[in-house]
Design a protein around this motif. Structure first.
Motif, PDB file in Angstrom:
ATOM      1  N   ASP A   1       0.836  -1.210   0.000  1.00 26.21           N
ATOM      2  CA  ASP A   1       0.000   0.000   0.000  1.00 26.21           C
ATOM      3  C   ASP A   1       0.866   1.253   0.000  1.00 26.21           C
ATOM      4  O   ASP A   1       0.626   2.193  -0.770  1.00 26.21           O
ATOM      5  N   ARG A   2       1.901   1.288   0.836  1.00 23.59           N
ATOM      6  CA  ARG A   2       2.769   2.463   0.898  1.00 23.59           C
ATOM      7  C   ARG A   2       3.554   2.648  -0.406  1.00 23.59           C
ATOM      8  O   ARG A   2       3.879   3.782  -0.778  1.00 23.59           O
ATOM      9  N   LEU A   3       3.840   1.558  -1.094  1.00 22.36           N
ATOM     10  CA  LEU A   3       4.583   1.642  -2.349  1.00 22.36           C
ATOM     11  C   LEU A   3       3.711   2.105  -3.515  1.00 22.36           C
ATOM     12  O   LEU A   3       4.236   2.417  -4.583  1.00 22.36           O
ATOM     13  N   GLY A   4       2.400   2.122  -3.323  1.00 26.43           N
ATOM     14  CA  GLY A   4       1.522   2.654  -4.359  1.00 26.43           C
ATOM     15  C   GLY A   4       0.815   1.635  -5.225  1.00 26.43           C
ATOM     16  O   GLY A   4       0.284   1.988  -6.285  1.00 26.43           O
ATOM     17  N   PHE A   5       0.769   0.370  -4.793  1.00 26.60           N
ATOM     18  CA  PHE A   5      -0.008  -0.607  -5.550  1.00 26.60           C
ATOM     19  C   PHE A   5      -1.485  -0.215  -5.523  1.00 26.60           C
ATOM     20  O   PHE A   5      -1.988   0.319  -4.537  1.00 26.60           O
ATOM     21  N   ASP A   6      -2.184  -0.499  -6.619  1.00 19.03           N
ATOM     22  CA  ASP A   6      -3.600  -0.111  -6.721  1.00 19.03           C
ATOM     23  C   ASP A   6      -4.482  -0.901  -5.766  1.00 19.03           C
ATOM     24  O   ASP A   6      -5.520  -0.402  -5.320  1.00 19.03           O
ATOM     25  N   GLY A   7      -4.106  -2.150  -5.504  1.00 17.51           N
ATOM     26  CA  GLY A   7      -4.964  -2.971  -4.668  1.00 17.51           C
ATOM     27  C   GLY A   7      -4.218  -4.132  -4.059  1.00 17.51           C
ATOM     28  O   GLY A   7      -3.112  -4.491  -4.485  1.00 17.51           O
ATOM     29  N   LEU A   8      -4.838  -4.732  -3.057  1.00 18.74           N
ATOM     30  CA  LEU A   8      -4.308  -5.904  -2.371  1.00 18.74           C
ATOM     31  C   LEU A   8      -5.346  -7.009  -2.479  1.00 18.74           C
ATOM     32  O   LEU A   8      -6.511  -6.805  -2.140  1.00 18.74           O
ATOM     33  N   MET A   9      -4.919  -8.175  -2.929  1.00 21.06           N
ATOM     34  CA  MET A   9      -5.847  -9.295  -3.102  1.00 21.06           C
ATOM     35  C   MET A   9      -5.636 -10.304  -1.983  1.00 21.06           C
ATOM     36  O   MET A   9      -4.511 -10.716  -1.701  1.00 21.06           O
ATOM     37  N   ILE A  10      -6.715 -10.687  -1.342  1.00 25.28           N
ATOM     38  CA  ILE A  10      -6.667 -11.729  -0.315  1.00 25.28           C
ATOM     39  C   ILE A  10      -7.736 -12.751  -0.649  1.00 25.28           C
ATOM     40  O   ILE A  10      -8.726 -12.443  -1.313  1.00 25.28           O
ATOM     41  N   ASN A  11      -7.499 -13.995  -0.230  1.00 26.33           N
ATOM     42  CA  ASN A  11      -8.443 -15.039  -0.651  1.00 26.33           C
ATOM     43  C   ASN A  11      -8.688 -16.062   0.449  1.00 26.33           C
ATOM     44  O   ASN A  11      -8.186 -15.928   1.557  1.00 26.33           O
ATOM     45  N   GLU A  12      -9.459 -17.079   0.121  1.00 25.52           N
ATOM     46  CA  GLU A  12      -9.888 -18.074   1.106  1.00 25.52           C
ATOM     47  C   GLU A  12      -9.603 -19.476   0.612  1.00 25.52           C
ATOM     48  O   GLU A  12      -9.990 -19.847  -0.499  1.00 25.52           O
ATOM     49  N   HIS A  13      -8.911 -20.247   1.449  1.00 26.49           N
ATOM     50  CA  HIS A  13      -8.743 -21.679   1.214  1.00 26.49           C
ATOM     51  C   HIS A  13      -8.722 -22.382   2.560  1.00 26.49           C
ATOM     52  O   HIS A  13      -8.485 -21.763   3.603  1.00 26.49           O
ATOM     53  N   HIS A  14      -8.950 -23.690   2.529  1.00 22.96           N
ATOM     54  CA  HIS A  14      -9.086 -24.453   3.762  1.00 22.96           C
ATOM     55  C   HIS A  14      -8.223 -25.715   3.733  1.00 22.96           C
ATOM     56  O   HIS A  14      -8.012 -26.305   2.677  1.00 22.96           O
ATOM     57  N   SER A  15      -7.743 -26.075   4.903  1.00 24.30           N
ATOM     58  CA  SER A  15      -7.029 -27.345   5.093  1.00 24.30           C
ATOM     59  C   SER A  15      -5.866 -27.516   4.134  1.00 24.30           C
ATOM     60  O   SER A  15      -5.724 -28.549   3.477  1.00 24.30           O
ATOM     61  N   THR A  16      -5.002 -26.510   4.053  1.00 28.14           N
ATOM     62  CA  THR A  16      -3.897 -26.577   3.117  1.00 28.14           C
ATOM     63  C   THR A  16      -2.744 -25.671   3.541  1.00 28.14           C
ATOM     64  O   THR A  16      -2.980 -24.578   4.069  1.00 28.14           O
ATOM     65  N   VAL A  17      -1.528 -26.135   3.261  1.00 24.24           N
ATOM     66  CA  VAL A  17      -0.352 -25.298   3.497  1.00 24.24           C
ATOM     67  C   VAL A  17      -0.300 -24.149   2.500  1.00 24.24           C
ATOM     68  O   VAL A  17       0.442 -23.177   2.703  1.00 24.24           O
ATOM     69  N   TYR A  18      -1.071 -24.235   1.412  1.00 21.24           N
ATOM     70  CA  TYR A  18      -1.072 -23.185   0.399  1.00 21.24           C
ATOM     71  C   TYR A  18      -1.479 -21.838   0.971  1.00 21.24           C
ATOM     72  O   TYR A  18      -1.031 -20.792   0.525  1.00 21.24           O
TER      73      TYR A  18
END
Length: 385
Positions: free
Chosen positions: A45-62
């Protein structure tokens, strides 16, 4: 947010999803990783990226994000400008009125910085969550839940909803979204005709973010045709694709520092089995036909097959100097006609110092070369292919 502290013998496991023993998880190491990952997102955010993507997964090291709304809530006070796109929450495993409320909360808390991408959920999620959710009826249930969310966001309550899976006599959520009529919405797909039909019917964005290039291009052509059949104009801001990227001072440095982590990502973090990826009924006959026509690849192949660097080139992956990376992304923008690029800049077991370097060089040297490259005009790329 992967859990990269794998045991030395992890390769003996067919899958690092669903049934990889959670006894391998060390909460103290997890605590340190959460602090690190949140700091990297705040840095973006401080570097000026337009957005941050976060997501959902379950039962995984991923992914250590089974509840992405919690991550979004933690990021809001640490960020000021970047959009927050939650590529979750899985509607089929949630009460849709609660999803609508939580997203409205995040939109109000952030002052209108929320975007929402709705996925059907990987096949693995159907093993990791309530087993009464039938994959064969997942799409019908998904659309019913999405209609609840739209009503909750747009209509003055209390209202009723009587669908095949959800019924409400008093749908009256508080709060309501900051953005009107609601935050920007995306549907996430791998090219299935059903998801493309939904995205064009509801006139949302379409994100094809985790498939090989050729399969992605076919999906975009199908999306444009379906949209044209409904009289819609597809602008670049309705299309999103993902890249896997590492930037170095030179091409040689980028390959030396980044290649191993891209390979780790594909060969370890994504390792699962066809049994888990495609539970019975999860893929329709039309979608299965499209997958088979796509040929070998992550979506159809055996995940125990080691992915070579040459194989990864069938995806949108690039390692190089700022000029090399910017030129490659520019070509992909031209090829796809898309206006959104989802950048995987932390990959697998990449250490913190490399992630910071990658974020910084991308922000300071790559983004300025691409700003203004995409005009939000009707997209025709690939329309006649």
């Amino acid at each position: 947010m992967p859990y990269a502290h794998l045991p030395d013998d992890h390769e003996k496991y067919d899958s690092l999803w669903v049934d990889f023993p959670n006894s391998m998880y060390d909460p103290k190491k997890g605590h340190a990783l959460y602090r690190r990952y949140l700091s990297e997102l705040a840095l973006a955010d401080r570097l000026g990226f337009d957005g941050l993507m976060i997501n959902e997964h379950h039962s995984t090291v991923y992914s250590m994000m089974p509840a992405p709304n919690l991550i979004a809530g933690a990021l809001i006070p640490q960020t000021t400008a970047a959009k927050l796109c939650v590529m979750g929450t899985l509607l089929n495993f949630s009460y849709p009125n609660r999803v609508a409320e939580e997203y409205a909360m995040l939109d109000v808390m952030s002052g209108g910085r929320l975007e929402v991408a709705f996925p059907l959920g990987t096949g693995m999620e159907y093993y990791s969550n309530a087993t009464q959710i039938n994959p064969a009826t997942a799409r019908e249930r998904f659309e019913d839940a999405f209609q609840v969310v739209l009503k909750a966001w747009q209509e003055d309550g209390p209202i009723e909803h009587d669908g095949p899976f959800y019924s409400y006599r008093m749908l009256n959520p508080w709060p309501r979204p900051y953005q009107k009529p609601h935050p920007k919405v995306w549907f996430v797909g791998t090219g299935s005709p059903e998801t493309i039909e939904l995205a064009t019917r509801y006139e949302t964005g379409y994100a094809s973010v985790f498939v090989p290039k050729e399969q992605q291009d076919r999906a975009y052509r199908s999306f444009r045709k379906a949209a044209a059949d409904k009289g819609q104009t597809v602008t670049p801001d309705r299309l999103m694709f993902s890249i896997f990227c590492y930037v170095g001072e030179t091409d040689e440095e980028a390959e030396r520092e980044g290649k191993e982590h891209v390979l780790w990502y594909f060969n370890n973090a994504l390792r699962t089995s066809n049994h888990y990826r495609m539970p019975p009924g999860y893929v329709s006959p039309a979608a299965l036909r499209a997958l088979l026509e796509a040929g070998p690849g992550w979506t159809t192949g055996d995940q125990r097959t080691t992915m070579s660097w040459e194989g990864i080139q069938s995806w949108r992956a690039t390692l190089g100097s700022p000029e090399t990376v910017a030129n490659q992304i520019g070509r992909w923008l031209d090829e796809t006609g898309a206006g959104r690029v989802l950048c995987h800049l932390h990959l697998g077991d990449m250490p913190h110092w490399k992630t910071v370097k990658n974020l910084t060089l991308f922000a300071e040297e790559v983004i300025p070369r691409l700003r203004g490259r995409v005009a939000l005009a009707p997209s025709t790329a690939g329309a006649s292919a």
